[in-house]
Design a protein around this motif. Structure first.
Motif, PDB file in Angstrom:
ATOM      1  N   ASN A   1     -15.889   6.233   1.425  1.00 48.82           N
ATOM      2  CA  ASN A   1     -14.842   5.679   0.562  1.00 48.82           C
ATOM      3  C   ASN A   1     -13.512   6.374   0.846  1.00 48.82           C
ATOM      4  N   LEU A   2     -12.451   5.591   0.869  1.00 50.54           N
ATOM      5  CA  LEU A   2     -11.103   6.146   0.996  1.00 50.54           C
ATOM      6  C   LEU A   2     -10.309   5.731  -0.243  1.00 50.54           C
ATOM      7  N   THR A   3      -9.379   6.593  -0.649  1.00 52.68           N
ATOM      8  CA  THR A   3      -8.550   6.327  -1.838  1.00 52.68           C
ATOM      9  C   THR A   3      -9.434   5.867  -3.000  1.00 52.68           C
ATOM     10  N   GLY A   4     -10.437   6.665  -3.302  1.00 51.65           N
ATOM     11  CA  GLY A   4     -11.295   6.404  -4.462  1.00 51.65           C
ATOM     12  C   GLY A   4     -12.142   5.147  -4.335  1.00 51.65           C
TER      13      GLY A   4
ATOM     14  N   PRO B   1     -13.867   0.509  -6.189  1.00 52.50           N
ATOM     15  CA  PRO B   1     -13.750   1.893  -6.672  1.00 52.50           C
ATOM     16  C   PRO B   1     -14.831   2.164  -7.726  1.00 52.50           C
TER      17      PRO B   1
ATOM     18  N   SER C   1       0.827  -1.216   0.000  1.00 52.17           N
ATOM     19  CA  SER C   1       0.000   0.000   0.000  1.00 52.17           C
ATOM     20  C   SER C   1       0.861   1.266   0.000  1.00 52.17           C
TER      21      SER C   1
ATOM     22  N   ILE D   1     -11.076   2.267  -3.008  1.00 51.41           N
ATOM     23  CA  ILE D   1     -10.265   1.042  -2.873  1.00 51.41           C
ATOM     24  C   ILE D   1     -10.538   0.459  -1.491  1.00 51.41           C
TER      25      ILE D   1
ATOM     26  N   ILE E   1       0.114   3.454   2.813  1.00 51.52           N
ATOM     27  CA  ILE E   1      -1.175   4.167   2.902  1.00 51.52           C
ATOM     28  C   ILE E   1      -2.133   3.481   3.886  1.00 51.52           C
ATOM     29  N   HIS E   2      -1.926   2.174   4.142  1.00 53.70           N
ATOM     30  CA  HIS E   2      -2.828   1.492   5.088  1.00 53.70           C
ATOM     31  C   HIS E   2      -2.764   2.154   6.473  1.00 53.70           C
TER      32      HIS E   2
ATOM     33  N   TYR F   1      -6.198  -0.444 -10.895  1.00 53.70           N
ATOM     34  CA  TYR F   1      -6.125  -1.233  -9.662  1.00 53.70           C
ATOM     35  C   TYR F   1      -6.101  -2.737  -9.984  1.00 53.70           C
TER      36      TYR F   1
ATOM     37  N   TRP G   1      -5.295   4.908   6.348  1.00 52.43           N
ATOM     38  CA  TRP G   1      -6.658   4.375   6.423  1.00 52.43           C
ATOM     39  C   TRP G   1      -7.004   4.056   7.884  1.00 52.43           C
TER      40      TRP G   1
END
Ligand code: SAM
Length: 254
Positions: free
Chosen positions: A240-243, A177, A47, A245, A50-51, A186, A54
């Protein structure tokens, strides 16, 4: 007249495979036993870190208060449980529950290293049949866990039962997404790069192929929200986070 079960009723998804329902829990256990040692490193690599954002955002939504009783279900290597334990403080507690002994062992090591043993307890448990009394927890978190559970409806009902009236469920999970462009980028990443990374770092291509496939088989945002309603939760919503995902679902027991 009672309906006879069709053979289809006894099969479930394991990634893109159809397998007998009775075999899924064991096969998921093998995945996490295999990846436990490299789980945290792979999370950061897959990630690009990025996790952590989140989970930080999930913690903010959880709004945990000192003295609260929290269940971090499918808590694995314990990163969320550690953060939760710092919020509930000495007067509260966190139970880190997971079905998998190898993941729990990693979690215990990490909790000890973080100096949080005083208010975190460990339980090996299946989310579908939680071994806790009714109305025990102020908050239940399940982060990247629900996707792996065989009978998700049973797990949601079990979570509802052990939540206190007024309590909150927070589900952090990979989702769908809405953008077709992001979806195709993705997909290319998930089905090409991810298994290769798994092979290179964790020596396990198959488990990371399962990860990509299980995400595609997981209920989308609206379906999961409806499943939460059906299990009894009120005021269910998601972000929703990161579009898209990842999505964070919230529901309450009133
Ligand atoms: N919550 C951690 C995180 O966010 O990094 C770990 C997530 S890991 C992807 C999924 C975890 O779910 C694994 O530790 C696995 O053992 C656990 N799990 C799978 N099926 C489960 C079940 N039926 N009941 C409880 N835990 C389960």
């Amino acid at each position: 007249m009672t309906k006879r079960p069709s053979p289809k009723d006894n099969y479930t998804d394991f990634g893109f495979q159809k397998i007998p329902l009775s075999e899924k829990t064991q096969k998921v256990a093998e995945v996490f036993r295999s990846v436990a040692n490299k789980y945290d490193l792979m999370n950061d690599l897959m990630s690009l870190g990025i996790h952590r954002l989140w989970k930080r955002y999930a913690l903010a939504l959880a709004n945990v208060q000192p003295g609260e009783c929290v269940l971090d279900l499918a808590g694995g290597t314990g990163d969320l449980a550690i953060k939760l334990s710092q919020k509930v403080g000495e007067t509260g507690f966190v139970i880190l529950a997971d079905i998998n002994d190898a993941m729990l062992a990693k979690g215990r090591d990490r909790v000890i290293d973080a100096g949080c043993v005083a208010n975190i307890r460990f339980t090996q448990a299946n989310a579908e049949t939680l071994p806790f009394q009714d109305n025990t927890f102020d908050l239940i978190t399940i982060s990247f866990g629900l996707r792996n559970v065989t009978r998700k409806e049973n797990a949601l009902q079990s979570m509802y039962r052990v939540l206190k009236p007024g309590g909150k469920l927070l589900i952090v999970e990979f989702s769908k997404p809405p953008s077709p462009v992001l979806s195709s980028i993705y997909d290319a990443y998930s089905f090409n790069l991810l298994p290769r990374l798994g092979k290179l770092v964790a020596g396990d291509e198959e488990s990371y192929r399962y990860l990509a496939e299980s995400i595609r088989k997981h209920p989308d945002q609206e379906t999961l929200k409806n499943m939460m309603h059906k299990a009894g939760f009120d005021n269910c919503d998601y972000q929703n986070l990161t579009g898209g995902i990842v999505a964070i679902h919230r529901g309450y027991k009133y």
